[in-house]
Scaffold this active site. Structure first.
Site, PDB file in Angstrom:
ATOM      1  N   LYS A  19       1.179  -0.167  15.617  1.00 52.17           N
ATOM      2  CA  LYS A  19       2.710  -0.586  15.422  1.00 52.17           C
ATOM      3  C   LYS A  19       2.909  -1.209  16.088  1.00 52.17           C
ATOM      4  O   LYS A  19       4.241  -1.648  16.414  1.00 52.17           O
ATOM      5  CB  LYS A  19       3.072   0.792  16.520  1.00 52.17           C
ATOM      6  N   TYR A  78       4.040   6.170  10.125  1.00 48.01           N
ATOM      7  CA  TYR A  78       2.700   5.601   9.846  1.00 48.01           C
ATOM      8  C   TYR A  78       4.474   4.171   9.014  1.00 48.01           C
ATOM      9  O   TYR A  78       4.167   2.782   9.505  1.00 48.01           O
ATOM     10  CB  TYR A  78       1.727   5.178   9.205  1.00 48.01           C
ATOM     11  N   TYR A  99      -9.250   5.748   7.577  1.00 57.38           N
ATOM     12  CA  TYR A  99      -9.571   6.226   9.211  1.00 57.38           C
ATOM     13  C   TYR A  99     -10.373   7.693   8.890  1.00 57.38           C
ATOM     14  O   TYR A  99     -10.117   7.747   8.989  1.00 57.38           O
ATOM     15  CB  TYR A  99      -8.182   6.564   9.844  1.00 57.38           C
ATOM     16  N   HIS A 108       0.924  -1.228  -0.593  1.00 57.60           N
ATOM     17  CA  HIS A 108      -0.001   0.117  -0.363  1.00 57.60           C
ATOM     18  C   HIS A 108       0.929   1.094   0.433  1.00 57.60           C
ATOM     19  O   HIS A 108       1.949   1.637   1.232  1.00 57.60           O
ATOM     20  CB  HIS A 108      -0.963   0.305   1.365  1.00 57.60           C
ATOM     21  N   PRO A 144      -3.708  -0.065  19.097  1.00 59.74           N
ATOM     22  CA  PRO A 144      -3.589  -0.622  17.512  1.00 59.74           C
ATOM     23  C   PRO A 144      -3.414   0.516  16.865  1.00 59.74           C
ATOM     24  O   PRO A 144      -3.757   0.283  15.508  1.00 59.74           O
ATOM     25  CB  PRO A 144      -4.485  -1.830  17.098  1.00 59.74           C
TER      26      PRO A 144
HETATM   27  C1  LIG Z   1      -6.948  -8.683  18.715  1.00 58.45           C
HETATM   28  C2  LIG Z   1      -5.691  -8.280  18.306  1.00 58.45           C
HETATM   29  C3  LIG Z   1      -5.317  -7.618  17.371  1.00 58.45           C
HETATM   30  C4  LIG Z   1      -4.253  -6.500  16.760  1.00 58.45           C
HETATM   31  N1  LIG Z   1      -4.557  -5.539  16.136  1.00 58.45           N
HETATM   32  C5  LIG Z   1      -3.022  -5.042  16.181  1.00 58.45           C
HETATM   33  C6  LIG Z   1      -2.974  -4.652  14.448  1.00 58.45           C
HETATM   34  O1  LIG Z   1      -3.847  -4.227  14.145  1.00 58.45           O
HETATM   35  N2  LIG Z   1      -1.634  -3.459  14.886  1.00 58.45           N
HETATM   36  C7  LIG Z   1      -0.113  -3.765  15.758  1.00 58.45           C
HETATM   37  O2  LIG Z   1       0.783  -3.584  14.957  1.00 58.45           O
HETATM   38  N3  LIG Z   1      -0.107  -4.801  16.277  1.00 58.45           N
HETATM   39  C8  LIG Z   1      -1.667  -5.060  16.510  1.00 58.45           C
HETATM   40  N4  LIG Z   1      -2.091  -6.273  17.585  1.00 58.45           N
HETATM   41  C9  LIG Z   1      -0.449  -6.312  18.687  1.00 58.45           C
HETATM   42  C10 LIG Z   1       0.347  -7.806  18.101  1.00 58.45           C
HETATM   43  O3  LIG Z   1      -0.919  -8.483  17.740  1.00 58.45           O
HETATM   44  C11 LIG Z   1       1.222  -7.792  19.514  1.00 58.45           C
HETATM   45  O4  LIG Z   1       2.026  -5.986  19.327  1.00 58.45           O
HETATM   46  C12 LIG Z   1       2.197  -8.432  18.703  1.00 58.45           C
HETATM   47  O5  LIG Z   1       2.005  -9.683  18.507  1.00 58.45           O
HETATM   48  C13 LIG Z   1       3.718  -8.168  20.179  1.00 58.45           C
HETATM   49  O6  LIG Z   1       4.495  -9.080  19.572  1.00 58.45           O
HETATM   50  P1  LIG Z   1       5.076 -10.222  21.093  1.00 58.45           P
HETATM   51  O7  LIG Z   1       5.575 -11.356  19.919  1.00 58.45           O
HETATM   52  O8  LIG Z   1       5.628  -9.288  21.774  1.00 58.45           O
HETATM   53  O9  LIG Z   1       3.940 -10.926  21.679  1.00 58.45           O
HETATM   54  P2  LIG Z   1       2.638 -11.549  21.328  1.00 58.45           P
HETATM   55  O10 LIG Z   1       2.552 -11.680  20.176  1.00 58.45           O
HETATM   56  O11 LIG Z   1       0.984 -11.566  21.785  1.00 58.45           O
HETATM   57  O12 LIG Z   1       3.826 -13.144  21.936  1.00 58.45           O
HETATM   58  C14 LIG Z   1       3.837 -13.685  23.067  1.00 58.45           C
HETATM   59  C15 LIG Z   1       3.296 -14.953  23.236  1.00 58.45           C
HETATM   60  O13 LIG Z   1       3.595 -15.456  24.957  1.00 58.45           O
HETATM   61  C16 LIG Z   1       3.132 -16.656  24.863  1.00 58.45           C
HETATM   62  N5  LIG Z   1       3.062 -16.538  26.906  1.00 58.45           N
HETATM   63  C17 LIG Z   1       1.902 -15.742  27.409  1.00 58.45           C
HETATM   64  N6  LIG Z   1       1.969 -16.359  28.355  1.00 58.45           N
HETATM   65  C18 LIG Z   1       2.957 -17.132  28.175  1.00 58.45           C
HETATM   66  C19 LIG Z   1       3.617 -17.781  29.867  1.00 58.45           C
HETATM   67  N7  LIG Z   1       3.106 -17.904  31.017  1.00 58.45           N
HETATM   68  N8  LIG Z   1       4.480 -19.129  29.400  1.00 58.45           N
HETATM   69  C20 LIG Z   1       4.762 -18.839  27.535  1.00 58.45           C
HETATM   70  N9  LIG Z   1       4.678 -18.799  26.698  1.00 58.45           N
HETATM   71  C21 LIG Z   1       3.186 -16.975  27.083  1.00 58.45           C
HETATM   72  C22 LIG Z   1       1.605 -16.042  23.850  1.00 58.45           C
HETATM   73  O14 LIG Z   1       1.244 -17.097  23.705  1.00 58.45           O
HETATM   74  C23 LIG Z   1       2.002 -15.549  22.801  1.00 58.45           C
HETATM   75  O15 LIG Z   1       2.553 -16.332  21.738  1.00 58.45           O
HETATM   76  C24 LIG Z   1      -3.393  -6.263  18.083  1.00 58.45           C
HETATM   77  C25 LIG Z   1      -3.405  -7.390  19.440  1.00 58.45           C
HETATM   78  C26 LIG Z   1      -4.839  -7.929  19.513  1.00 58.45           C
HETATM   79  C27 LIG Z   1      -4.230  -8.768  20.566  1.00 58.45           C
END
Ligand SMILES: Cc1cc2nc3c(=O)[nH]c(=O)nc-3n(C[C@H](O)[C@H](O)[C@H](O)COP(=O)(O)OP(=O)(O)OC[C@H]3O[C@@H](n4cnc5c(N)ncnc54)[C@H](O)[C@@H]3O)c2cc1C
Length: 377
Positions: free
Chosen positions: A284, A370, A187, A58, A280
């Protein structure tokens, strides 16, 4: 998983301890926009094939207020684009790559706890998917366990500092099996509340509505969701229409900003949502998690392979600069686009939207944030 992939490329072995099952991890629907530098990184480490084939590049986004829709062209403004490619797809690419490389991924871990992280011999204990208690000794532990995992709490209260903002609204997000009614994301500011038209592919739309906190998704019939989306997104000249379709998933997402510092304590490093959450609106969250591990991987390689502690010592301070930039941008987009019932704020929001849509300098500021800063900044 991306961190393990980057470390493996430099010969550093890691074990992933994951609370959920592989099926759950591969089905989870979350983020959908990849910044320019996230795509560059994924492509540079062999994870770009499906992005190039199935992702949608995009040039920008549409910003809308009643009666007006403007295109903010990131490529024209700052020379960088973004990609629509779901987090679920990134996850699939990572699982295939790491599984093919023989990565140890321990799914279904329970009662995960961190020990001796301030020492040179940290460990992780957990109950594995067979119910056996396990003890894993490590050189370093990286907490990539999101906002509900145990890592962030392993940093003592006397050491850590936390900043938090809870917003007075949530998003009702739906996934719909219908071709997007737009070529790029919309948006929309609307007196009834923010609405957004996003997508996951040319066959699947992703749409969001601002709703009050505590909203029960069951109170929103599919008909009511489409009617609210059509009203908030459709208030534009030119006869544009939203095409409804079967809703395959609906959920309510509360919005908050959260930053915890430092992102390193002894031999424990935090990355992604474990250290910071953003609403969200600025797309980011996922990109910031990618930026953290892009910085952390070479720092850990320097520490563990070259006995050079410098980059690891700097990790928290350097990562937090980007974290706060993105925290500000996400707050700024959120505050500009969501109505809060205050008529004064509504006028300020529309004045700001008009400014962005009419000033190249203002639009460039949005575009730069962005599309994302280069990694390492
Ligand atoms: C519904 C939703 C929509 C979103 N939409 C957007 C968006 O449009 N744009 C955007 O940029 N971000 C979005 N986000 C945020 C984005 O998904 C997160 O910022 C991103 O996944 C962060 O990555 P991470 O690896 O830090 O955490 P996560 O991807 O959350 O990974 C953490 C992992 O740790 C695991 N875990 C949790 N607790 C434990 C434990 N006790 N022991 C072992 N493992 C554990 C979880 O199962 C998970 O697999 C959204 C989040 C949600 C929930």
């Amino acid at each position: 998983m991306l961190l393990s992939h980057l470390l493996a490329a430099e010969g550093v072995e890691s074990v992933i301890v994951e609370a959920r099952s592989q099926d759950y991890v591969l089905a989870r629907i979350r983020a959908g926009i990849l910044e320019h530098s996230s795509v560059e990184l994924l492509c540079s480490v062999g994870l770009g094939e499906r992005i190039g084939r199935d992702g949608l590049e995009h040039r920008g986004i549409y910003l809308q207020s009643p009666g007006e829709r403007h295109h903010i062209d990131f490529v024209d403004l700052v020379g960088r684009s973004v990609w629509v490619y779901g987090q679920t797809e990134v996850q699939k690419d990572l699982v295939s790559a790491r599984t093919a490389a023989g990565q140890q991924i321990l799914y279904g871990a329970n009662d995960v706890s961190l020990h001796d992280v301030a020492s040179d011999k940290p460990s992780v204990r957990f109950t594995d998917s067979d119910g056996s208690r396990q003890h894993l000794d490590a050189d370093v532990v990286v907490g990539c366990d999101g906002s509900f995992g145990p890592s962030r709490d392993a940093i003592p209260d006397t050491v850590k500092r936390v900043w938090e903002r809870v917003y007075p609204y949530s998003w009702l997000g739906v996934l719909a099996a219908v071709a997007p009614s737009t070529d790029e994301l919309i948006y929309a500011w609307h007196p009834d509340g923010f609405a957004m038209h996003s997508m996951r592919s040319m066959q699947t739309s992703r749409l969001y509505l601002q709703v009050p906190n505590g909203t029960d998704v069951n109170q929103w019939s599919h008909q009511r969701i489409w009617a609210a989306l059509a009203k908030r997104l459709g208030h534009t000249p030119g006869g544009w229409e939203l095409t409804p379709g079967p809703i395959t998933e609906a959920s309510v997402l509360p919005m908050r900003s959260y930053v915890q510092a430092p992102m390193r304590y002894g031999r424990l490093f935090l990355a992604g949502d474990a250290a910071h959450i953003v609403p969200p609106t600025g797309a980011k969250g996922l990109n910031l998690a990618i930026a953290d591990v892009a910085l952390l991987a070479p720092a850990l390689v320097a520490l563990l392979r070259n006995n050079d502690p410098g980059p690891a010592d700097d990790y928290s301070d350097v990562a937090l600069r980007r974290v706060w930039r993105c925290t500000h941008f996400s707050w700024w987009m959120t505050s500009m686009l969501h109505v809060n019932g205050d008529p004064f704020d509504a006028q300020l929001q529309q004045a700001q939207l008009r400014w962005i849509c009419t000033s190249r300098a203002a639009a460039a500021g949005l575009a730069e944030n962005y599309a994302g800063l280069p990694l390492g900044q």
